[in-house]
Design a protein around this motif. Structure first.
Motif, PDB file in Angstrom:
ATOM      1  N   THR A  29       0.840  -1.348   0.145  1.00 51.46           N
ATOM      2  CA  THR A  29       0.013  -0.134   0.050  1.00 51.46           C
ATOM      3  C   THR A  29       0.790   1.352  -0.152  1.00 51.46           C
ATOM      4  O   THR A  29       0.646   2.124  -0.791  1.00 51.46           O
ATOM      5  CB  THR A  29      -0.674   0.112   1.190  1.00 51.46           C
TER       6      THR A  29
ATOM      7  N   LEU B  39       2.554   1.691  -3.459  1.00 53.65           N
ATOM      8  CA  LEU B  39       1.482   1.849  -4.656  1.00 53.65           C
ATOM      9  C   LEU B  39       1.131   3.637  -4.204  1.00 53.65           C
ATOM     10  O   LEU B  39       1.040   4.248  -5.187  1.00 53.65           O
ATOM     11  CB  LEU B  39       0.524   1.071  -4.310  1.00 53.65           C
ATOM     12  N   ALA B  40       0.925   3.841  -3.141  1.00 55.85           N
ATOM     13  CA  ALA B  40       0.684   5.190  -2.798  1.00 55.85           C
ATOM     14  C   ALA B  40       1.685   6.323  -3.285  1.00 55.85           C
ATOM     15  O   ALA B  40       1.391   7.309  -3.739  1.00 55.85           O
ATOM     16  CB  ALA B  40       0.581   5.400  -1.186  1.00 55.85           C
TER      17      ALA B  40
ATOM     18  N   LEU C   1       1.664   5.583  -7.556  1.00 55.80           N
ATOM     19  CA  LEU C   1       0.418   5.801  -8.297  1.00 55.80           C
ATOM     20  C   LEU C   1       0.374   7.299  -9.050  1.00 55.80           C
ATOM     21  O   LEU C   1      -0.090   7.533 -10.037  1.00 55.80           O
ATOM     22  CB  LEU C   1      -0.978   5.520  -7.744  1.00 55.80           C
TER      23      LEU C   1
ATOM     24  N   VAL D 224      -5.268   3.592  -4.612  1.00 54.22           N
ATOM     25  CA  VAL D 224      -4.595   2.420  -4.021  1.00 54.22           C
ATOM     26  C   VAL D 224      -5.371   1.249  -4.432  1.00 54.22           C
ATOM     27  O   VAL D 224      -5.270   0.194  -4.829  1.00 54.22           O
ATOM     28  CB  VAL D 224      -3.719   2.415  -2.960  1.00 54.22           C
TER      29      VAL D 224
ATOM     30  N   THR E  70      -5.579  -2.151  -6.678  1.00 50.82           N
ATOM     31  CA  THR E  70      -5.316  -3.428  -6.089  1.00 50.82           C
ATOM     32  C   THR E  70      -6.604  -4.348  -6.473  1.00 50.82           C
ATOM     33  O   THR E  70      -6.469  -5.428  -6.893  1.00 50.82           O
ATOM     34  CB  THR E  70      -4.868  -3.569  -4.689  1.00 50.82           C
TER      35      THR E  70
END
Length: 200
Positions: free
Chosen positions: A59, A62-63, A66, A75, A79
């Protein structure tokens, strides 16, 4: 001692996206606006090894990634897309798992996964209904084909290496398992567990 089957997930139990078995990222540029090569360069190449061995949080990574890949995407949206698109189950394999367990064989999923997808596989896809547990890389802090993965997996299973059988679709993992004292069999599409294990 009773034999214990260690079953790989991706390529054996889970075979790509539900509609056609292709890679989950086949249409990611069309669907999410992310070019696959950019996803590789920004996310997978620098971060995946750390994520899949438990050193980085999916997480959090990805934060950070992205906003570069798709600024409007959350996120959770990413996912959800990933996990749902990588969820085609081989029902034949699962049926054989059920039969083998009915005859007393213990079965664990032995897989390179991070924590979130491991939970998704066991809970949302209900793989826990067909196996005795999952042993995965982020949990062990080591990944296949590293020797540390196989040694830790043996400890977690409570079985001796010589009683463990890996079924995997990657040749390097087969070699590594054998080097660790396991039995190991290479999986190919359309194979049957019963035949590989020589069970009639």
């Amino acid at each position: 001692m009773q034999r214990c089957l260690m079953l790989d997930v991706d390529g054996v139990v889970v075979t790509g996206r539900p509609e056609d078995g292709k890679s989950w990222a086949t249409d990611i540029e069309r669907d999410l606006g992310i070019a696959p090569e950019k996803l590789h360069d920004v996310f997978f190449a620098p971060h995946w090894s750390g994520i899949v061995t438990g050193g980085k949080n999916l997480t959090d990574v990805l934060a950070a990634c992205l906003p570069v890949l798709a600024p409007a995407l959350t996120v959770q949206e990413f996912t959800d897309y990933w996990f749902e698109k990588d969820s085609r189950l081989d029902e034949g394999v699962l049926a054989e798992c059920d039969e083998l367990r009915e005859h007393g064989m213990r079965i664990f999923l032995a897989t390179n996964q991070e924590h979130m997808r491991a939970a998704y596989l066991m809970d949302a896809l209900a793989l826990r209904d067909h196996v005795d547990g999952m042993i995965y890389s982020a949990q062990l802090k080591a990944r296949k084909p590293q020797r540390a993965f196989f040694d830790a997996a043996a400890r977690h299973s409570g079985s001796r290496p010589e009683d463990l059988i890996l079924v995997d679709d990657t040749e390097t993992n087969i070699i590594a398992a054998r080097d660790a004292g396991w039995q190991a069999m290479l999986w190919s599409k359309g194979a049957r567990l019963m035949s590989l294990l020589e069970i009639r």
